[in-house]
Design a protein around this motif. Structure first.
Motif, PDB file in Angstrom:
ATOM      1  N   VAL A 123      60.350  65.971  58.707  1.00 43.90           N
ATOM      2  CA  VAL A 123      58.865  65.869  58.855  1.00 43.90           C
ATOM      3  C   VAL A 123      58.117  64.432  58.858  1.00 43.90           C
ATOM      4  O   VAL A 123      58.673  63.710  57.996  1.00 43.90           O
ATOM      5  N   ARG A 124      57.306  64.178  59.606  1.00 39.26           N
ATOM      6  CA  ARG A 124      56.529  62.969  59.486  1.00 39.26           C
ATOM      7  C   ARG A 124      55.158  63.315  59.474  1.00 39.26           C
ATOM      8  O   ARG A 124      54.852  63.747  60.364  1.00 39.26           O
ATOM      9  N   PRO A 125      54.306  63.015  58.356  1.00 41.42           N
ATOM     10  CA  PRO A 125      52.895  63.052  58.450  1.00 41.42           C
ATOM     11  C   PRO A 125      52.216  62.207  59.026  1.00 41.42           C
ATOM     12  O   PRO A 125      52.689  61.096  59.398  1.00 41.42           O
ATOM     13  N   ASP A 126      50.834  62.357  58.891  1.00 41.94           N
ATOM     14  CA  ASP A 126      49.984  61.440  59.619  1.00 41.94           C
ATOM     15  C   ASP A 126      49.252  60.800  58.485  1.00 41.94           C
ATOM     16  O   ASP A 126      48.860  59.572  58.462  1.00 41.94           O
ATOM     17  N   LEU A 127      49.053  61.218  57.236  1.00 42.15           N
ATOM     18  CA  LEU A 127      48.716  60.545  56.146  1.00 42.15           C
ATOM     19  C   LEU A 127      49.341  61.049  54.866  1.00 42.15           C
ATOM     20  O   LEU A 127      49.705  62.138  54.779  1.00 42.15           O
ATOM     21  N   ILE A 128      49.698  60.187  53.826  1.00 41.87           N
ATOM     22  CA  ILE A 128      50.375  60.328  52.810  1.00 41.87           C
ATOM     23  C   ILE A 128      49.634  60.184  51.345  1.00 41.87           C
ATOM     24  O   ILE A 128      49.099  58.791  51.518  1.00 41.87           O
ATOM     25  N   THR A 129      49.558  60.940  50.566  1.00 46.30           N
ATOM     26  CA  THR A 129      48.639  60.744  49.651  1.00 46.30           C
ATOM     27  C   THR A 129      49.668  60.394  48.375  1.00 46.30           C
ATOM     28  O   THR A 129      50.675  61.134  48.174  1.00 46.30           O
ATOM     29  N   PHE A 130      49.678  59.672  47.292  1.00 52.26           N
ATOM     30  CA  PHE A 130      50.365  59.224  46.162  1.00 52.26           C
ATOM     31  C   PHE A 130      49.671  58.980  45.048  1.00 52.26           C
ATOM     32  O   PHE A 130      48.393  58.547  45.067  1.00 52.26           O
ATOM     33  N   ALA A 131      50.438  58.711  43.750  1.00 55.56           N
ATOM     34  CA  ALA A 131      49.672  58.402  42.667  1.00 55.56           C
ATOM     35  C   ALA A 131      50.915  58.663  41.620  1.00 55.56           C
ATOM     36  O   ALA A 131      51.900  58.122  41.837  1.00 55.56           O
ATOM     37  N   LYS A 132      50.363  58.959  40.543  1.00 51.17           N
ATOM     38  CA  LYS A 132      51.324  59.346  39.416  1.00 51.17           C
ATOM     39  C   LYS A 132      52.442  58.143  39.214  1.00 51.17           C
ATOM     40  O   LYS A 132      52.554  57.212  38.673  1.00 51.17           O
TER      41      LYS A 132
END
Length: 452
Positions: free
Chosen positions: A286-295
């Motif tokens: 899978v390849r997303p359009d937006l990736i969110t990150f933190a932690k």
């Protein structure tokens, strides 16, 4: 990476024992905390917070000097372990050079942090928007999707958690959404969860196919041309470490493409070594359009999160103002900790260690706990596992809150700091956990389950 001791214990010394010289005690610190601090997700009058004074690697200790093996990674974020010397030094060095800078300015530290994150992203991503944490990362990803598509609705799962800001909490599927439903345009669907299937599935393949059919029907019933994005945790974390069955994420991508909808993958908990990958979706097609990150991107040493933005979405704002920003976006202390964390993870084999620990140590040891009748299912990968506990294995009746509370207290008494949610024990140590620590932690869990 060594598998017999903490990878940085030698450079920092052993964990101290005994009460600190200030004369503070667990009781005094806890009393002071309860009298002044308003705690999240809690009824304030019945709190009994454990006072932590320090940590090193996979170990923390309280004010009285008692040590605990940290199998919670605090909030599943201290992936590189406590007090990693390279990350601590990077923060100190940046503080001596420039403690803060407005996001409108260019800053070398911020740019380098973005570059290192983008190196781990798929091809076709060249910009990072920095936030203060995972909630506002999801908030801004939702905003971007709405602005780019001109649509309003966001589809997410009922079993999910995306943060505690306005849109993120309403995108969340669990009980925390219900007192906070002030944002508009949110729709929920059931995601795959074979152990408690909503779709009468008997195999992972059936669960995937039927969950995808359900997702598409929700989209069709809501009006596909009203939906901006599908927002999914790659592996739902707080909801139970729900491993996507074969084809589900790729199928969600195909549905999104079919209707001109964007796909946002929430990697806040699952990213940066937690699953034994840099991004959890690296293990899926899978390849997303937006990736969110933190932690895990800096193990929470300084608050930071962000959105990794695909090129078409980034270019949408080349001539159009993006109406969003934060005072501390890409804060230099946080950016310095990101650089040090990613560099140390790469050079010390932290991601690889998490993957091996999961496949060779935690996976087999936790699976063996199924000999306890109280264990309904074990699932996970890397250092990201859940043990689902039941009072009746055949009926899959969730273990009640009273017994879960007793289990948590017993684990603390045995020297293990747990992460529990509903009827589940989440086994989520730092990604630097050693073989010996992992085995010792599971042995403690084994003893506590037997006692329960």
């Amino acid at each position: 990476m060594t598998t017999t001791s903490s990878p940085h214990a030698a450079s920092t010394g052993a964990a101290p024992t005994g009460a600190p010289s200030t004369g503070a005690t667990n009781a005094s610190v806890s009393a002071s905390d309860r009298s002044t601090v308003f705690h999240s997700w809690s009824a304030q009058g019945s709190l009994a917070p454990l006072p932590l004074a320090g940590g090193l690697g996979s170990t923390v200790w309280d004010v009285d000097g008692r040590e605990y093996l940290d199998f919670s990674s605090q909030l599943v974020n201290v992936n590189i372990g406590h007090q990693h010397p390279r990350v601590v030094a990077a923060i100190q060095e940046q503080a001596a050079r420039l403690t803060t800078v407005a996001p409108a300015h260019a800053n070398e530290t911020r740019a380098e942090a973005a570059r290192l994150i983008l190196e781990r992203a798929p091809e076709g991503f060249s910009k990072v928007f920095f936030t203060n944490g995972g909630a506002d990362a999801n908030e801004n990803a939702i905003r971007m999707a709405r602005l780019v598509t001109g649509r309003d609705k966001i589809v997410s799962h009922y079993r999910s958690y995306h943060g505690n800001t306005g849109a993120a909490i309403v995108a969340t599927g669990d009980w925390r959404r219900m007192p906070n439903e002030f944002a508009r345009g949110h729709v929920h669907a059931f995601g795959p969860y074979l152990y408690r299937s909503e779709f009468w599935a008997e195999t992972p393949e059936q669960e995937s196919e039927r969950a995808l059919h359900h997702l598409e029907r929700v989209i069709q019933a809501e009006g596909a041309d009203t939906i901006a994005a599908i927002l999914l945790e790659t592996i739902p974390g707080t909801a139970g470490v729900l491993m996507p069955p074969p084809g589900y994420l790729a199928g969600a991508r195909a549905i999104a493409d079919r209707y001109g909808i964007l796909l946002i993958l929430d990697e806040v908990m699952a990213g940066f070594a937690r699953t034994g990958e840099w991004f959890a979706f690296d293990a899926f097609d899978v390849r997303p359009d937006l990736i969110t990150f933190a932690k895990g991107v800096n193990s929470g040493y300084v608050p930071i999160g962000g959105v990794v933005i695909s090129d078409p979405i980034s270019h949408h704002f080349d001539e159009r103002v993006f109406p969003g920003g934060l005072t501390y976006s890409g804060h230099p202390l946080a950016a310095a900790s990101v650089i040090a964390t990613i560099t140390a993870m790469a050079e010390e084999g932290v991601v690889e260690n998490a993957k091996r620990i999961g496949s060779d140590v935690l996976g087999p040891a936790l699976t063996a706990l199924s000999r306890h009748e109280i264990v309904g299912e074990v699932r996970g990968t890397g250092v990201f596992w859940a043990v689902e506990l039941v009072s009746d294995r055949e009926a899959r009746t969730p273990l009640d809150a009273k017994r879960m509370g007793a289990l948590k207290a017993d684990l603390l008494g045995r020297g293990l700091l747990p992460f529990t949610a509903e009827n589940r024990l989440h086994v989520v140590p730092p990604a630097v956990v050693t073989d010996e620590e992992a085995r010792r932690g599971v042995a403690i869990i084994d003893e506590a389950l037997a006692a329960l």
